[in-house]
Design an enzyme around this catalytic site. Structure first.
Site, PDB file in Angstrom:
ATOM      1  N   GLU A 175     116.888  27.276 -20.448  1.00  0.00           N
ATOM      2  CA  GLU A 175     116.476  26.595 -21.018  1.00  0.00           C
ATOM      3  C   GLU A 175     115.337  27.397 -22.691  1.00  0.00           C
ATOM      4  O   GLU A 175     115.399  27.364 -23.509  1.00  0.00           O
ATOM      5  CB  GLU A 175     116.945  25.114 -21.176  1.00  0.00           C
ATOM      6  N   TYR A 176     113.825  26.969 -21.842  1.00  0.00           N
ATOM      7  CA  TYR A 176     112.090  27.525 -22.068  1.00  0.00           C
ATOM      8  C   TYR A 176     112.690  28.547 -22.301  1.00  0.00           C
ATOM      9  O   TYR A 176     112.604  29.200 -23.983  1.00  0.00           O
ATOM     10  CB  TYR A 176     111.729  27.414 -20.919  1.00  0.00           C
ATOM     11  N   GLY A 208     120.133   6.922 -18.568  1.00  0.00           N
ATOM     12  CA  GLY A 208     121.113   5.623 -17.989  1.00  0.00           C
ATOM     13  C   GLY A 208     122.213   5.399 -18.802  1.00  0.00           C
ATOM     14  O   GLY A 208     122.849   4.731 -18.118  1.00  0.00           O
ATOM     15  N   HIS A 223     117.558  25.531 -13.858  1.00  0.00           N
ATOM     16  CA  HIS A 223     118.429  25.515 -16.085  1.00  0.00           C
ATOM     17  C   HIS A 223     117.428  25.551 -16.956  1.00  0.00           C
ATOM     18  O   HIS A 223     117.352  25.489 -18.164  1.00  0.00           O
ATOM     19  CB  HIS A 223     119.537  24.256 -15.809  1.00  0.00           C
ATOM     20  N   LEU A 261     117.891   2.522 -17.866  1.00  0.00           N
ATOM     21  CA  LEU A 261     119.223   2.115 -18.809  1.00  0.00           C
ATOM     22  C   LEU A 261     118.282   2.359 -20.166  1.00  0.00           C
ATOM     23  O   LEU A 261     118.536   1.913 -21.002  1.00  0.00           O
ATOM     24  CB  LEU A 261     119.718   0.780 -18.665  1.00  0.00           C
ATOM     25  N   LYS A 307     118.510  21.977 -11.174  1.00  0.00           N
ATOM     26  CA  LYS A 307     118.674  22.021 -12.678  1.00  0.00           C
ATOM     27  C   LYS A 307     117.264  21.875 -13.054  1.00  0.00           C
ATOM     28  O   LYS A 307     117.082  22.401 -14.271  1.00  0.00           O
ATOM     29  CB  LYS A 307     118.138  20.370 -12.284  1.00  0.00           C
ATOM     30  N   GLY A 337     121.046  15.222 -22.256  1.00  0.00           N
ATOM     31  CA  GLY A 337     120.809  14.994 -23.165  1.00  0.00           C
ATOM     32  C   GLY A 337     121.538  13.722 -23.650  1.00  0.00           C
ATOM     33  O   GLY A 337     122.390  13.312 -23.446  1.00  0.00           O
TER      34      GLY A 337
END
Length: 344
Positions: free
Chosen positions: A220-221, A61, A216, A57, A213, A163
């Site tokens: 992003e980098y 999470g 992806h 969590l 992912k 995020g």
């Protein structure tokens, strides 16, 4: 039971890492068990409450639990931090879920995820499903699926992007696994994703979600590196007086507008010269894996590779590579070298 220790990993330390940011957003989907359905281009609404267990969590999470509950789904969360946890251990978590169960693992990739899935396997029953929503390497997924399949337990790998903004904007989900398992979990996916037709894909077989992912994050980098190089060039120019204003102007009407550009503009509002930030950029793994895959498949990815190497360079106070270059120039051409004292 989740506080398993190995020589290389301490579960509690991993959870502390995950719990950096947990917050509730006021702008969440309406309650009353309303979810978004994305199987066609026109979103519809239907009442489909579902139970889900979440392990881990932290900043992802915990916020996913918040969004799911706001959408009317029933979530039982487990974390070693008792102030966050709804269950005292994994056995208790499983006992609170009605069969057939679905348990979402949201812990650091590698050994933490492997240990969690191994610990879950004997606790779950035939017909249950485990979802790995962390940033696991795609090559780990088939081993996890095979282990669980021995007990008739399904497995999905889900790449999650969004995020700390996920509770407000929704999470983009890239899913790998059997179609029947994906269909069963659609109420959860619908509640987590942004409203509308985008933000969700069943990418393919087991491993496809984490593979998507990975790519992806490699993209992003490259995008971040391009914005960053543009920032440095503008800041070095004698022509441009207001670098933050240039970036702000690009947010509308330009071909380079994006959410990443919006975030850079936000960072420049807070610190126009980024004076409070060190020029040090870690990499979390996906960029490296993307470059490794490009080598395996002989696919040229120069922008992504260069952005990864730029992060390596950011961690060097005094580059051994450039020392060797300077020494060679001196040897073959008599070019002057700068001593360490001169460079300080």
């Amino acid at each position: 039971m989740w506080a398993i220790r190995t020589r290389s990993f301490d579960w509690r330390g991993g959870c502390r890492w995950l719990r950096n940011r947990v917050f509730a957003s006021p702008e969440l989907p309406a309650t009353n068990s309303t979810v978004f359905t994305t199987r066609d281009s026109t979103p519809t609404f239907e009442e489909r409450p579902m139970q889900l267990g979440i392990i881990g969590l932290g900043k992802m999470g915990g916020n996913m639990r918040t969004r799911l509950r706001a959408a009317g789904q029933e979530v039982v969360g487990y974390d070693t931090d008792v102030s966050l946890s709804d269950a005292k251990d994994l056995t208790d978590l499983v006992s609170q879920l009605a069969a057939p169960r679905a348990v979402w693992v949201m812990v650091p990739s590698g050994e933490p995820t492997r240990q969690t899935i191994q610990a879950l396997a004997p606790l779950l029953s035939e017909g249950d499903i485990v979802i790995d929503g962390g940033n696991s390497r795609f090559t780990d997924d088939q081993a996890h699926a095979d282990l669980l399949a021995e007990s008739g337990i399904g497995y999905l790998d889900v790449g999650v992007s969004g995020g700390v903004w996920g509770p407000e904007n929704g999470y983009a989900l890239m899913v790998g696994g059997d179609k029947e398992h994906v269909e069963r979990l659609m109420p959860i996916f619908d509640a987590l994703k942004p409203p509308g037709e985008f933000g969700f894909v069943h990418a393919g077989r087991v491993g496809a979600g984490h593979y998507a992912k990975m790519v992806h994050n490699g993209i992003e980098y490259g995008l971040m590196q391009a914005y960053a190089e543009g920032y440095e060039l503008l800041a070095a120019s004698e022509y441009v007086d207001d670098v933050p204003a240039v970036f702000k102007s690009w947010r509308e009407g330009t071909v380079v507008r994006s959410w990443l550009l919006d975030l850079l503009d936000r960072a420049l509002d807070e610190d126009p010269e980024l004076a409070g930030i060190a020029g040090y950029a870690p990499d979390s793994g996906e960029g490296r894996w993307t470059v490794e895959e490009s080598i395996r498949l002989a696919v040229p990815t120069p922008a992504i590779a260069a952005s990864l190497y730029a992060r390596f360079a950011s961690r060097q106070d005094d580059s051994p590579t450039m020392k060797a270059v300077a020494a060679l120039r001196n040897q073959f051409g008599g070019h002057a070298v700068k001593s360490k004292d001169e460079s300080q």
